[in-house]
Design an enzyme around this catalytic site. Structure first.
Site, mmCIF file in Angstrom:
data_model
loop_
_atom_site.group_PDB
_atom_site.id
_atom_site.type_symbol
_atom_site.label_atom_id
_atom_site.label_comp_id
_atom_site.label_asym_id
_atom_site.label_seq_id
_atom_site.Cartn_x
_atom_site.Cartn_y
_atom_site.Cartn_z
ATOM 1 N N GLU A 199 1.036 -1.090 -0.124
ATOM 2 C CA GLU A 199 0.162 0.072 0.008
ATOM 3 C C GLU A 199 0.807 1.354 0.090
ATOM 4 O OE1 GLU A 199 -2.581 1.710 -0.484
ATOM 5 O OE2 GLU A 199 -4.308 0.633 -0.022
ATOM 6 N N ASN B 208 -10.561 4.853 1.083
ATOM 7 C CA ASN B 208 -9.762 4.513 -0.198
ATOM 8 C C ASN B 208 -9.830 5.572 -1.090
ATOM 9 O OD1 ASN B 208 -7.888 2.203 0.028
ATOM 10 N ND2 ASN B 208 -9.759 0.922 -0.013
ATOM 11 N N ASP C 4 -10.143 0.783 -4.766
ATOM 12 C CA ASP C 4 -8.877 0.796 -3.762
ATOM 13 C C ASP C 4 -8.426 2.277 -3.782
ATOM 14 O OD1 ASP C 4 -6.525 -0.035 -1.874
ATOM 15 O OD2 ASP C 4 -7.725 -1.869 -2.105
#
Length: 296
Positions: A22, A152, A203
Site C-alpha cells: 500500500e 480508499n 481501492d
C-alpha cells in the site's frame, strides 16, 4: 461500466512480495519509489535507476509516506503521524491519530497541494464503521468523514479544488469541493462513480494533470481510468488480483507503479495468482503530477 481492457505491459519490480502492499509514492529528489507492507510492518525503498530495493523494518503498521524535506519524511501509522528521519530511520510521533484505539490502523491517504494530508483509518479486521477520514495540517487534526469502514481512493484534482475518496464497502467513488488553500471541504460529498454490482472493489487512486483518476480495483487485477465527468475510460490489466494503489513515478512522472496484496489468499488461490503482493511498473504513458511535500 464497460471500458477497454488493455493487457498488461510492464514489469514486476525486483522486490519481495508484500502481504498488504500500500501507499506507493515517488520522491523526484532522490529517484526513489516508496511503498509499505502494512501487515508486514515494512517500508520499501526502490531506486528506479538501479533497480535496487531496500527494506526498512517498522515497529508499527505504516501506510502513507510524504516528503517533508531532504532529511525528513512524514509517515502515517496505526498511532498517528510520525516524522521519519531518513538517515537513521528514527521515528518521532508528532500528531497522534487514534493512538489509544487498538482496533484501528491507518490506511489510504494523500497530500494536497496545500501541504495538508487527508488520511483514513480503518479497523484492522475491517470492522464496520470503525474508521474515519481526517484532515491533518501543522499538527491540527480534523475529522472530515466519520464511520468509515475501508477508506480508499483519496486524491485531489490538479487545481486542488476537488477531493475524491471512497469507502470500499459502499462501492461508490465520491467527490467533494474543497478550498484549494486549505484542503478543507466547502460542500457536501456527491457520488462521482457508482461501482455497485461491478467486479472487485474501489481501492487506492491518484489524479493526473488532466484530472483523470486512476483507481486500483481490488480483486479485479486492474487499474481503471475515470474522466473528470465520471466516465470510465479504460482499464489496465495488472498480473495480481488484489491490486491496491497506483502512484506516478519516474523523472517525468509519466509512469504508473502499482502495489498489490497476498493477504487472505488460500494456498490454491496463491498458486493461481503467483505474483500476488508484488509491485509493478506499467508501460502505459500517463501525465502524472508529483506528490507535494507535507507542511509541518
Amino acid at each position: 461500466m464497460s471500458a477497454e481492457l488493455i493487457p498488461f505491459s510492464g514489469r514486476k519490480l525486483d522486490a519481495a512480495a508484500s502481504m498488504l502492499g500500500e501507499g506507493p509514492t515517488y520522491d523526484l529528489h532522490t529517484g526513489a519509489a516508496w511503498w509499505f507492507d502494512i501487515v508486514g510492518r515494512k517500508l520499501f525503498e526502490f531506486k528506479l535507476a538501479s533497480d535496487k530495493a531496500t527494506v526498512h523494518e517498522l515497529p508499527m503498521m505504516g501506510s502513507v509516506l510524504a516528503r517533508i524535506d531532504d532529511e525528513r519524511q512524514m509517515i502515517a501509522t496505526d498511532t498517528g503521524l510520525h516524522i521519519r528521519h531518513v538517515a537513521t530511520g528514527e521515528l518521532e510521533l508528532v500528531t497522534p491519530i487514534e493512538a489509544d484505539n487498538d482496533v484501528t490502523r491507518s490506511n489510504d491517504g494523500r497530500v494536497h497541494p496545500s501541504g495538508a494530508l487527508w488520511i483514513g483509518t480503518m479497523g484492522k479486521n475491517a470492522e464496520k464503521g470503525a474508521g474515519a477520514i481526517y484532515h491533518a495540517t501543522r499538527g491540527v487534526v480534523t475529522v472530515l468523514f466519520p464511520n468509515v469502514t475501508i477508506p480508499n481512493a483519496i486524491c485531489f484534482s490538479p487545481d486542488g479544488a476537488l477531493a475524491y475518496f471512497a469507502d470500499t464497502v459502499t462501492a461508490k467513488l465520491m467527490r467533494v469541493t474543497i478550498d484549494p488553500a486549505t484542503a478543507l471541504p466547502t460542500g457536501s460529498p456527491e457520488v462521482f462513480y457508482d461501482h455497485s454490482g461491478g467486479d472487485g472493489g474501489l481501492d487506492g487512486a491518484v489524479c493526473d494533470l488532466d484530472g483523470t483518476i486512476w483507481n486500483a480495483r481490488w480483486g479485479a487485477g486492474c487499474v481503471d481510468a475515470y474522466a473528470p465527468d465520471g466516465k470510465r475510460l479504460t482499464s489496465l490489466k495488472v498480473p495480481a488480483g488484489q491490486t491496491t494503489c497506483p502512484a506516478f513515478v519516474g523523472e517525468n512522472c509519466d509512469r504508473l507503479m502499482v502495489t498489490s496484496a497476498r493477504e487472505n489468499l488460500s494456498v490454491d488461490r496463491l498458486a493461481a495468482d503467483p505474483d500476488a503482493g508484488s509491485t509493478f511498473l506499467l508501460d502505459h504513458p500517463v501525465k502524472g503530477q508529483f506528490e507535494p511535500d507535507y507542511m509541518l
